[in-house]
Every structure is written in structure tokens, then in C-alpha cells.
Design a protein around this motif. Structure first.
Motif, PDB file in Angstrom:
ATOM      1  N   SER A 131       0.826  -1.292   0.061  1.00 36.49           N
ATOM      2  CA  SER A 131       0.063   0.095   0.054  1.00 36.49           C
ATOM      3  C   SER A 131       0.888   1.266  -0.121  1.00 36.49           C
ATOM      4  N   ARG A 132       0.268   2.254  -0.084  1.00 38.97           N
ATOM      5  CA  ARG A 132       0.970   3.648  -0.191  1.00 38.97           C
ATOM      6  C   ARG A 132       1.757   4.023   1.009  1.00 38.97           C
ATOM      7  N   TRP A 198      -7.915  -2.080   4.232  1.00 35.89           N
ATOM      8  CA  TRP A 198      -7.316  -1.077   3.193  1.00 35.89           C
ATOM      9  C   TRP A 198      -7.281  -1.628   1.907  1.00 35.89           C
ATOM     10  N   ASP A 200      -8.033   0.836  -0.993  1.00 34.46           N
ATOM     11  CA  ASP A 200      -7.879   1.979  -1.758  1.00 34.46           C
ATOM     12  C   ASP A 200      -6.456   2.099  -2.863  1.00 34.46           C
ATOM     13  N   ASP A 201      -5.534   0.933  -2.402  1.00 35.38           N
ATOM     14  CA  ASP A 201      -4.629   1.066  -3.486  1.00 35.38           C
ATOM     15  C   ASP A 201      -4.548  -0.124  -4.513  1.00 35.38           C
ATOM     16  N   PRO A 312      -2.020   5.472   5.848  1.00 39.47           N
ATOM     17  CA  PRO A 312      -3.231   5.209   5.802  1.00 39.47           C
ATOM     18  C   PRO A 312      -3.851   3.725   6.299  1.00 39.47           C
ATOM     19  N   TRP A 343      -0.656  12.322   3.077  1.00 37.71           N
ATOM     20  CA  TRP A 343      -1.432  11.197   3.230  1.00 37.71           C
ATOM     21  C   TRP A 343      -2.629  11.282   4.590  1.00 37.71           C
ATOM     22  N   TYR A 345      -5.238  12.846   4.267  1.00 39.46           N
ATOM     23  CA  TYR A 345      -6.415  12.845   3.997  1.00 39.46           C
ATOM     24  C   TYR A 345      -7.057  11.615   3.240  1.00 39.46           C
ATOM     25  N   ASP A 346      -5.984  10.649   3.353  1.00 43.39           N
ATOM     26  CA  ASP A 346      -6.469   9.226   2.938  1.00 43.39           C
ATOM     27  C   ASP A 346      -7.119   8.669   4.144  1.00 43.39           C
ATOM     28  N   ASP A 348      -9.644   8.152   7.121  1.00 43.69           N
ATOM     29  CA  ASP A 348     -10.946   8.367   7.808  1.00 43.69           C
ATOM     30  C   ASP A 348     -10.767   8.391   9.256  1.00 43.69           C
TER      31      ASP A 348
END
Length: 416
Positions: A131-132, A198, A200-201, A312, A343, A345-346, A348
Motif C-alpha cells: 500500500s502507499r 484497506w 484504496d491501493d 493510511p 496522506w 487526507y487518505d 478516515d
């Protein structure tokens, strides 16, 4: 070992010991750095003759390495880089310090996996997730998957334990196909399933660029054959199901469902060494803290628990681990953290609503803006001592990134 390697190993151990004695750290980097300066092939010499497991991924490496070391320890002494120094200098220092152990379990930074594969010729490699992370200097996720894939193709005899729930990992382990349709030989793979909170990646297929579709615990590419493989090891309730269908209850001192997944990975890796799950599960419960992570300290009537979160994906897991109690968030942006805090802002931060939230650290104001956007009330405190004074007796959860985490650990060590 050759004479030069023996001298380098001895100097490495001495340098590490001097570093510890001088209070300059645990010596897990400087010892290896000096040893490799004397003999650039020292890591390969130290690895020779050992059965080695490498643990790599964006998140969970240190914890999984510690759990795997405990599981493989059923067989005998295990060398490991338990303090998280996960580059070749750290591996060299760990093996030099351990002496001639028959086994080694090494955490490997995902960027260095190809290099460490070449040097150590491991028996098994565990791939956890991608992931990022540290956006200002780390590689983009699909690029990292490409590097892994290229490295594994060069080592088809290595056994791989891989996360079936992460499309990027599955693609990295899947051998590529030549334009003529011929499939390149790839490693043998044991798949584990621990879930992937997670996602989102991994919305886009790394093979063809089509969207990744999901339903319950399955995923598949909408444009090519890439899909979730059937896992051999599965987290189920509060235990793990092995490849033979046997369920093993896992009792951990570590919080969160994510650590059940780490435990499943550890059992799968240990099984490649011939360790039976029934022999290993009890040892997993002996692991209480990893380089200060999950550590609990009592101070001024507060039961303080430390959780490390660096990106994140790991912040999402930290919120799952934390009790509904006063929570201190601390963010720095020094070199080990990465200088870019976008990051945030990624992440929640909504799970923090309804609890007392305090913020601190070098970049507390960045965090303040992010929490305000997410509608999470907070209070800014300048020091960790101020945070303790601002919370009632009882549980205090602390979630921090790398250097902020170390700052708080140092403060607690000074007092205790």
C-alpha cells in the motif's frame, strides 16, 4: 567463512556492542554498516548454511517477523532483526550477533527484497501486503509490485507464502506470460487469507488496468483472469484454519484482528520449516510487545498503550485496535517519517468521534486541519506530559508515526 568475513563479523559485533554501551542505539545498523564496509559479501557469508525466512510488505513486517521467530523457535535458536532494522545493514548485524544459529527470520524493507533475496537465498519468503507509504520518496504501489515480480521470477525455487486478499501481492507472485503465450516459471506459493481492510491501493488491476470487482471476501479483475486464489490458511473467528481443515485457536497478547492475520502468516511460514501448528500456537501467545509497539505503561494513574501507525492502512488498523478511550495522536514529518503529510487526507478519522482526542507532534497543525475536516473535536497539547495531565485516570491510547512514537517512548523511559 573466509578470513575476511570472520574479521568483518567480529568487528560488526564489537561496533554494535559499543553503540549499545554508549547509549547511541541498539547497534543494529552501525554494526552491519561497518561489517559490510570490510566485506561487501558479509551478508551472504553469514546467511550461508542457515534456513532463512524473509518477511516483507508495507505493513505488519515487524510484528509478523516476531511471531514467526517465536513459531520457528520450536525447532531451535533463531536469528532475527527484532528491533526492525530491515535493510541489509540490519540483517548483517543481526546474523553476526546471533552466531551460528540454524534458522533466521528476517524482516525486509519491501524496496530491498530483491537485493536480500540474492544475498541470503532464503528457504521461504512471506509477502504481506502493498500500500502507499511515504509518498515523497517511496515507489508507487504498482511499481513496487513490478519489482517484486521481477525478483521472484529470478528465484523460482523459493517457496512463497503470500496474501491472497491483496491483488497487488497476488499479481506480483503470479508469473508473467510471454507475448507468445508461454508462462514463465514461478515459485511455489502457499496462500493465506487475513482480510484486506484497506483497499484504496488496489482498485485497478495491475495486469490490464481494468477495475477490480469485489463481493464479500472475493475479488477478481473485470477484464482479465487475475482473481483471488483459494487460500490454504484462513483466519476464522478467533483462530486459524490450516491447509488440512483443522482449526487452531489463537490466543495473543497483541490487540486487533490484524494480528490474527499476522499470526496466520507466522504459522504458514513455520509450516514450511516443518513446524506443526499445534506446536507453534502456544508460542505465539508469548509475544507481548515488539520494539515498543503495543507496549503498556502505567504512569500517574493512566494505563498508556502505544500504537505505531505510519500510513493510511496502518492508521485504519490502529483505530480498530484502540479502545474507546481518550486518545492522543502524534504526527511528525522528519526523514524516517517521510516529509509529505498529505496522506493524512487518505485516513478516515471518523472512528474517533465521541471520544476525547488530543493531538501533538511537529505537524500537529496539519493533523488539526484534517480532524476539523472530518468533524472530530480535539485539543492541542504541546507535550506528552500535558496530554497525561489533560486526561482522567484510566486508559490512554497513543497512536503515533515513527519519530513521534520514538519521542514518546523516550519520554516514558526517562520517567520509568
Amino acid at each position: 567463512m573466509p578470513l575476511r568475513a570472520k574479521v568483518a563479523s567480529s568487528v560488526s559485533r564489537t561496533a554494535a556492542a559499543l553503540s549499545r554501551a554508549a547509549g547511541r542505539g541498539d547497534g543494529s545498523v552501525i554494526g552491519g554498516w561497518i561489517g559490510l564496509k570490510i566485506d561487501p559479501d558479509l551478508l551472504a557469508h553469514l546467511a550461508a548454511g542457515r534456513a532463512i525466512a524473509l518477511i516483507s510488505g508495507t505493513n505488519g513486517k515487524t510484528t509478523t517477523t516476531r511471531l514467526t521467530s517465536a513459531a520457528v523457535g520450536v525447532l531451535g535458536p533463531v536469528a532475527t532483526n527484532s528491533f526492525g532494522a530491515n535493510m541489509p545493514t540490519g540483517h548483517t548485524s543481526a546474523l553476526a550477533k546471533a552466531g551460528s544459529t540454524p534458522y533466521a527470520v528476517l524482516e525486509v524493507d519491501e524496496h530491498y527484497l530483491a537485493q536480500v533475496l540474492e544475498a541470503t537465498e532464503p528457504k521461504v519468503v512471506a509477502l504481506l501486503n502493498l500500500s502507499r507509504d511515504q509518498l515523497d520518496r517511496a515507489k508507487e504501489v504498482s511499481m513496487m509490485a513490478q519489482l517484486w515480480r521481477a525478483a521472484l521470477v529470478r528465484h523460482p525455487s523459493i517457496r512463497v507464502v503470500a496474501n491472497a486478499d491483496d491483488p497487488m501481492v497476488v499479481w506480483a507472485v503470479t508469473p508473467p506470460t510471454h507475448p507468445g503465450g508461454q508462462v514463465v516459471a514461478g515459485p511455489s506459493v502457499t496462500w493465506f487469507s487475513a482480510g484486506q481492510r484497506w483497499q484504496d491501493d488496489s482498485w485497478v488491476c495491475p495486469e490490464c488496468g481494468s477495475p477490480i470487482a469485489r463481493a464479500e471476501d472475493q475479488w477478481w479483475c473485470s477484464g482479465c483472469p487475475l482473481q483471488r486464489p483459494t487460500p490454504h490458511w484462513v483466519v476464522e473467528d478467533d483462530g486459524v484454519v490450516d491447509p488440512y481443515g483443522n482449526w487452531h485457536k489463537i490466543t495473543l497478547q497483541l490487540p486487533g484482528r490484524v494480528n490474527l492475520g499476522n499470526a496466520a502468516t507466522a504459522l504458514a511460514v513455520a509450516a514450511e520449516f516443518g513446524v506443526r501448528p499445534t506446536d507453534a500456537v502456544g508460542r505465539l501467545g508469548t509475544v507481548a510487545s515488539i520494539a515498543g509497539r503495543y507496549a503498556q505503561v502505567v504512569r500517574d494513574g493512566r494505563n498508556i498503550r502505544l500504537l505505531l501507525a505510519k500510513n493510511p492502512a496502518s492508521w485504519l488498523e490502529a483505530f480498530d485496535m484502540a479502545d474507546h478511550a481518550p486518545t492522543l495522536l502524534s504526527i511528525n514529518a522528519r526523514d524516517p517519517d517521510g516529509l509529505d503529510t498529505s496522506w493524512l487526507y487518505d485516513v478516515d478519522f471518523a472512528p474517533l468521534r465521541g471520544r476525547q482526542v488530543l493531538i501533538t507532534g511537529d505537524r500537529a497543525y496539519d493533523l488539526a486541519v484534517r480532524l476539523d475536516v472530518n468533524g472530530v473535536p480535539f485539543r492541542h497539547v504541546h507535550t506528552f506530559t500535558d496530554a497525561i495531565a489533560a486526561t482522567p485516570p484510566g486508559r490512554l491510547e497513543v497512536i503515533a508515526n515513527y519519530t513521534a512514537f520514538q519521542d514518546i517512548r523516550a519520554e516514558l523511559d526517562r520517567v520509568n
